[in-house]
Design a protein around this motif. Structure first.
Motif, PDB file in Angstrom:
ATOM      1  N   GLN A  95      10.344   7.028  -4.563  1.00 33.75           N
ATOM      2  CA  GLN A  95      10.138   7.896  -5.848  1.00 33.75           C
ATOM      3  C   GLN A  95       9.800   9.272  -5.314  1.00 33.75           C
ATOM      4  OE1 GLN A  95      10.286   7.434  -9.023  1.00 33.75           O
ATOM      5  NE2 GLN A  95       9.852   9.420  -9.327  1.00 33.75           N
ATOM      6  N   PRO A  96      10.587  10.500  -5.409  1.00 35.19           N
ATOM      7  CA  PRO A  96      10.400  11.448  -4.735  1.00 35.19           C
ATOM      8  C   PRO A  96       9.080  12.435  -5.620  1.00 35.19           C
ATOM      9  CG  PRO A  96      12.120  11.773  -6.313  1.00 35.19           C
ATOM     10  CD  PRO A  96      11.841  10.379  -6.329  1.00 35.19           C
ATOM     11  N   SER A  97       8.227  13.051  -4.819  1.00 41.19           N
ATOM     12  CA  SER A  97       7.322  13.854  -5.339  1.00 41.19           C
ATOM     13  C   SER A  97       8.040  15.047  -5.864  1.00 41.19           C
ATOM     14  CB  SER A  97       6.324  14.122  -4.299  1.00 41.19           C
ATOM     15  OG  SER A  97       6.816  15.192  -3.437  1.00 41.19           O
ATOM     16  N   ALA A  98       6.988  15.736  -6.803  1.00 38.97           N
ATOM     17  CA  ALA A  98       7.554  16.710  -7.254  1.00 38.97           C
ATOM     18  C   ALA A  98       7.776  17.857  -6.533  1.00 38.97           C
ATOM     19  CB  ALA A  98       6.326  17.506  -8.402  1.00 38.97           C
TER      20      ALA A  98
ATOM     21  N   PHE B 294       0.821  -1.151   0.046  1.00 43.14           N
ATOM     22  CA  PHE B 294      -0.108   0.172  -0.186  1.00 43.14           C
ATOM     23  C   PHE B 294       0.959   1.063   0.046  1.00 43.14           C
ATOM     24  CE2 PHE B 294      -3.567  -2.566   1.559  1.00 43.14           C
ATOM     25  CZ  PHE B 294      -4.666  -2.144   0.613  1.00 43.14           C
ATOM     26  N   GLN B 295       2.067   0.971   0.448  1.00 41.24           N
ATOM     27  CA  GLN B 295       2.952   2.390   0.665  1.00 41.24           C
ATOM     28  C   GLN B 295       3.487   2.615  -0.861  1.00 41.24           C
ATOM     29  OE1 GLN B 295       3.975   4.212   3.277  1.00 41.24           O
ATOM     30  NE2 GLN B 295       4.528   5.653   1.436  1.00 41.24           N
ATOM     31  N   GLU B 296       3.673   1.417  -1.608  1.00 41.47           N
ATOM     32  CA  GLU B 296       4.281   1.761  -3.087  1.00 41.47           C
ATOM     33  C   GLU B 296       3.254   2.413  -3.857  1.00 41.47           C
ATOM     34  OE1 GLU B 296       6.965  -2.374  -3.217  1.00 41.47           O
ATOM     35  OE2 GLU B 296       5.324  -2.172  -4.499  1.00 41.47           O
TER      36      GLU B 296
ATOM     37  N   ASP C  61       3.066   6.120  -2.747  1.00 39.69           N
ATOM     38  CA  ASP C  61       3.969   6.648  -3.342  1.00 39.69           C
ATOM     39  C   ASP C  61       3.784   7.098  -4.874  1.00 39.69           C
ATOM     40  OD1 ASP C  61       6.759   5.022  -1.396  1.00 39.69           O
ATOM     41  OD2 ASP C  61       5.309   6.724  -1.002  1.00 39.69           O
ATOM     42  N   GLU C  62       3.301   6.143  -5.614  1.00 38.51           N
ATOM     43  CA  GLU C  62       3.091   6.226  -7.033  1.00 38.51           C
ATOM     44  C   GLU C  62       1.927   7.068  -7.230  1.00 38.51           C
ATOM     45  OE1 GLU C  62       4.614   5.241  -9.739  1.00 38.51           O
ATOM     46  OE2 GLU C  62       6.012   4.376  -8.440  1.00 38.51           O
TER      47      GLU C  62
ATOM     48  N   THR D 254       1.416  13.261  -9.197  1.00 38.64           N
ATOM     49  CA  THR D 254       1.134  14.934  -9.045  1.00 38.64           C
ATOM     50  C   THR D 254       2.371  15.551 -10.062  1.00 38.64           C
ATOM     51  OG1 THR D 254       2.642  15.012  -7.285  1.00 38.64           O
ATOM     52  CG2 THR D 254       0.200  14.592  -6.772  1.00 38.64           C
ATOM     53  N   GLU D 255       3.269  14.899 -10.449  1.00 40.68           N
ATOM     54  CA  GLU D 255       4.446  15.368 -11.214  1.00 40.68           C
ATOM     55  C   GLU D 255       3.837  16.225 -12.406  1.00 40.68           C
ATOM     56  OE1 GLU D 255       7.842  13.288 -12.055  1.00 40.68           O
ATOM     57  OE2 GLU D 255       8.209  12.948  -9.658  1.00 40.68           O
TER      58      GLU D 255
END
Length: 297
Positions: free
Chosen positions: A281-284, A75-77, A80-81, A86-87
């Motif tokens: 995976q970093p957010s924008a 669920f964390q993956e 994160d996706e 939002t990028e």
């Protein structure tokens, strides 16, 4: 069936993590009775008990523990996706949580972010002051900022400041009364203001270096503090020697309200670094904050 299970599994995970229907219900924004009913239906459909309930506690069964460990990263993956998508928004948005010492926040982090956040009004930043080495994953921070580049396994680090020198100083009244230490070992005969480090379970040991010689001194004094500004205030009142970033004492040293000592024993150290999980995976929003903080040499 799948749609039902996904929603109900999220309810189960909240209860299993919190070990309380009351806290989980508050977190999810549902009633305790509705939450209990949902989890019981999930157990009936699966044909296995997931939680052990008593009047005082709620704990996962072996089957529930297995499900908790298996589903949490999945669920964390997904989360994160969803954040990463939002990028593609025209205006990056989201909240970035950082933890750092007050000096780094006031003199390094905020001056850089103040310029960028005006350009991105939908990005929110939460900055928490801490002198300990915070477990940023467990505490749900996006990144931490600390001196040096040594970080835990699974983390990456990026410099956000030039090298930083520390300074030992005291009020003129203190120096007039007890004199100046000439070498770090002299500090054992002086009153020093200690810094309590929460993650170390004790006081910070003062560190010095000269001509390749490293010296660590465990100092003693009447006062122990938990933040740099507190230590500076105590030093200004004449209660002893302080050991703080040079930049934090710059105005007082220039005005003469503090007198520096052992200057040749305090060369610059490796500056502040931001550290964060390498696999996430970093957010924008985080990517913009990271780019703003990185040191431009």
């Amino acid at each position: 069936m799948l749609r039902e299970n996904v929603a109900d599994l999220l309810f189960f995970l909240a209860v299993a993590r919190e070990k309380s229907f009351t806290r989980a219900a508050a977190q999810l924004g549902v009633s305790q009775s509705a939450l209990s009913h949902t989890v019981r239906q999930l157990e009936e459909r699966m044909g296995v008990r997931l939680l052990t309930r008593t009047t005082r506690s709620v704990n996962p069964t072996p089957a529930g523990e297995r499900l908790l460990k298996s589903l949490t990263p999945r669920f964390q993956e997904i989360e994160d996706e969803l954040v990463a998508v939002t990028e593609y928004r025209e205006k990056p948005a989201g909240t970035v949580r950082l933890t750092a010492m007050d000096y780094a926040i006031n003199d390094i982090i905020w001056p850089k972010l103040a310029k960028v956040l005006k350009v991105y009004p939908d990005i929110k930043v939460e900055i928490v002051t801490s002198y300990g080495f915070t477990d940023i994953v467990a505490e749900k921070f996006d990144a931490g900022i600390r001196m040096g580049e040594s970080v835990s396994v699974g983390m990456v680090a990026s410099r956000i400041s030039p090298d930083i020198a520390y300074a030992v100083a005291a009020s003129p009244e203190y120096i007039a009364s007890l004199g100046k230490p000439n070498v770090p070992q002299d500090l054992t005969g002086h009153k020093c203001i200690n810094l309590r480090l929460p993650s170390h379970g004790g006081n910070y040991v003062w560190e010095f270096e000269k001509d390749g010689q490293d010296v660590r001194v465990r100092v003693e004094g009447q006062i122990t503090c938990t933040t740099g500004p507190q230590i500076k205030a105590v030093a200004l009142d004449g209660y002893g020697l302080c050991y703080l970033p040079e930049g934090m004492l710059e105005a007082e040293l220039r005005a003469g309200t503090l007198v520096r000592v052992l200057e040749d024993w305090t060369p610059p150290w490796t500056g502040y670094h931001i550290y964060y999980p390498s696999r996430r995976q970093p957010s924008a929003a985080f990517a913009i904050v990271l780019a703003a903080l990185r040191h431009k040499s």
